[in-house]
Motif scaffolding. Structure first.
Motif, short mmCIF file in Angstrom:
data_model
loop_
_atom_site.label_atom_id
_atom_site.label_comp_id
_atom_site.label_asym_id
_atom_site.label_seq_id
_atom_site.Cartn_x
_atom_site.Cartn_y
_atom_site.Cartn_z
N GLN B 202 0.84 -1.20 0.00
CA GLN B 202 0.00 0.00 0.00
C GLN B 202 0.88 1.25 0.00
O GLN B 202 2.04 1.22 0.41
CB GLN B 202 -0.90 0.01 1.23
CG GLN B 202 -1.99 -1.04 1.18
CD GLN B 202 -3.15 -0.70 2.09
OE1 GLN B 202 -3.47 0.47 2.27
NE2 GLN B 202 -3.77 -1.72 2.65
N GLY B 217 -3.58 9.98 2.68
CA GLY B 217 -4.46 8.93 2.17
C GLY B 217 -3.67 7.67 1.97
O GLY B 217 -2.47 7.72 1.65
N GLN B 218 -4.30 6.52 2.18
CA GLN B 218 -3.59 5.25 2.03
C GLN B 218 -4.41 4.31 1.14
O GLN B 218 -5.62 4.17 1.32
CB GLN B 218 -3.40 4.64 3.41
CG GLN B 218 -2.53 3.39 3.39
CD GLN B 218 -2.26 2.87 4.80
OE1 GLN B 218 -2.21 3.65 5.76
NE2 GLN B 218 -2.11 1.57 4.92
N ASP B 219 -3.74 3.68 0.21
CA ASP B 219 -4.46 2.80 -0.70
C ASP B 219 -3.48 1.86 -1.41
O ASP B 219 -2.27 2.07 -1.35
CB ASP B 219 -5.22 3.63 -1.75
CG ASP B 219 -6.21 2.80 -2.54
OD1 ASP B 219 -7.25 2.42 -1.97
OD2 ASP B 219 -5.94 2.52 -3.72
N PHE B 220 -4.04 0.86 -2.11
CA PHE B 220 -3.19 -0.09 -2.82
C PHE B 220 -2.57 0.53 -4.08
O PHE B 220 -1.59 0.02 -4.60
CB PHE B 220 -3.99 -1.35 -3.19
CG PHE B 220 -4.33 -2.18 -1.99
CD1 PHE B 220 -3.36 -2.95 -1.36
CD2 PHE B 220 -5.61 -2.15 -1.45
CE1 PHE B 220 -3.66 -3.70 -0.23
CE2 PHE B 220 -5.92 -2.90 -0.32
CZ PHE B 220 -4.95 -3.67 0.29
N SER B 221 -3.17 1.63 -4.57
CA SER B 221 -2.53 2.34 -5.69
C SER B 221 -2.21 3.77 -5.26
O SER B 221 -2.88 4.33 -4.39
CB SER B 221 -3.47 2.36 -6.90
OG SER B 221 -4.49 3.32 -6.68
N GLY B 224 -5.23 5.95 -5.96
CA GLY B 224 -6.28 5.81 -4.95
C GLY B 224 -5.93 6.58 -3.68
O GLY B 224 -6.77 7.27 -3.10
N ALA B 225 -4.67 6.48 -3.26
CA ALA B 225 -4.23 7.18 -2.06
C ALA B 225 -4.31 8.70 -2.25
O ALA B 225 -4.69 9.44 -1.34
CB ALA B 225 -2.80 6.76 -1.71
N MET B 228 -7.95 9.85 -2.02
CA MET B 228 -8.42 9.85 -0.64
C MET B 228 -7.88 11.07 0.12
O MET B 228 -8.62 11.76 0.82
CB MET B 228 -7.94 8.56 0.03
CG MET B 228 -8.69 8.23 1.30
SD MET B 228 -8.00 6.76 2.05
CE MET B 228 -8.40 5.53 0.81
#
Lengths: 242, 242
Positions: B202, B217-221, B224-225, B228
């Motif tokens: 992540q 923001g935190q995300d798998f991409s 995406g992060a 967020m």
């Protein structure tokens, strides 16, 4: 009697504002209400229409656009042999928030700005915002050509030192951000890794344009690494465009 | 005789352009040279004056500003109860490079654009650029009020679907970038760390406004992060401004 003196007070406030504007800019306003609104900072908004708090923010949106157009026209004609990069950068310097705040103070518009009580110093950009809102009001009141003339004759020609602006060096990072804004390309500065520890620690920054990685820069500070990466990116852009 | 037929050919090319513009926009150009220049992409620049290659880039700079001002005026009056955030976003959608390219193709301006041979497809934004340059030419030729009228009557009122634009959702990242550009605040999206390995990896992205860290923001991409973090930042901005 109370109403009457209230009306009278209102009229004399209008008159004072009209006179001040005449002194500063050399013209009498038509619709004084527009100018009153222009100097009402959002912190002093006291009425609401359809859920919208009445302040100078809408006028600021309009005035910002009119100012940009007027300055673009001025620079286009003033520098017939300069390229669009130069014109873009000069305009950015003329209409920067910092420059507009200073101008607004110099012209004395600062004193006209209405903010919530005792909070004026909190709103660093209230006077620059009001200056743009004033331009919006002037445009609605008197039209584009009049506004253009007032701005160029009374402000740009008198208060802006183009030679000094031309000479002032802007750093690579701000130049690159200006370029990206002009080209409407999303720009990102990413710290992609940190190298070493403690006082030897360095940062590796990569610039992404529209999601695509471009140049990298490495330095002991993030700022330094960013400037280096920006300088490299600018070189590539210049080569592409020549 | 050779010169004479050359002159004649030039005049007939002028006439053809003048007629095309009349068909598309309903007016005959005054200074045809300005419009010829407007459709000359930098890849087809063939003359140089004082080291400056003659193409439509300077006109594009001017036209971009005039278009922004005109659309700002139109939206300001069309939506009297909408706040400046709405106005800014609507304008960004109307004048986006993508939207201008499409508009230019729809109007048929595309066919007028002169680029280096066989390279037109390479320059994705050549037609949108030429459209802005055309506005710059029109402004110099006929003035602001005329340009404003042509743009609103012939283009915005006819070719722009305001309802559809209003409903179209823009993503938080672009909204935040638009806001930052309007406020002239440098914005950065920093990947500050990567968590986990392989398919569980992540990304943690932090948004910096004018060098100051804001939401994460935190995300798998990374994308995406970023979205967020942008959404969180927008919420803070909205709260600050209300």
């Amino acid at each position: 009697m109370v109403l009457r003196s209230k009306v009278k007070a209102l009229f004399s406030a209008d008159k004072a504002l009209a006179k001040t504007l005449k002194n500063i800019f050399g013209f009498y306003p038509g619709n004084i209400f527009l100018y009153q609104l222009a100097f009402r900072h959002k912190s002093a908004a006291n009425e609401t229409i359809n859920g919208y708090k009445i302040s100078n923010e809408r006028l600021e949106f309009l005035g910002d656009a009119i100012l940009s157009a007027t300055v673009a026209d001025f620079l286009f004609k003033k520098f017939p042999y300069k390229n669009e990069g130069f014109l873009t950068e000069m305009r950015a310097r003329i209409v920067s928030r910092n420059s507009l705040n200073k101008l607004s103070q110099k012209l004395g518009l600062d004193d006209l700005v209405l903010t919530a009580k005792d909070t004026k110093s909190q709103f660093r950009s209230a006077s620059g915002d009001a200056f743009e809102a004033f331009i919006g009001a002037l445009y609605l009141d008197k039209g584009y050509n009049f506004t253009h003339k007032v701005l160029i004759d009374r402000i740009v020609a008198t208060h802006i030192d183009l030679d000094a602006l031309e000479k002032s060096e802007s750093n690579p990072k701000s130049r690159l951000i200006e370029w990206a804004q002009k080209e409407k390309i999303p720009i990102e500065f990413r710290v992609i890794s940190e190298l070493g520890e403690g006082y030897k620690k360095q940062y590796l920054v990569e610039i992404h344009l529209d999601g695509v990685p471009h140049a990298k820069g490495q330095d002991f500070s993030i700022k330094g690494a960013e400037q280096m990466a920006a300088e490299k990116t600018l070189q590539v852009i210049r080569t592409d465009q020549s």
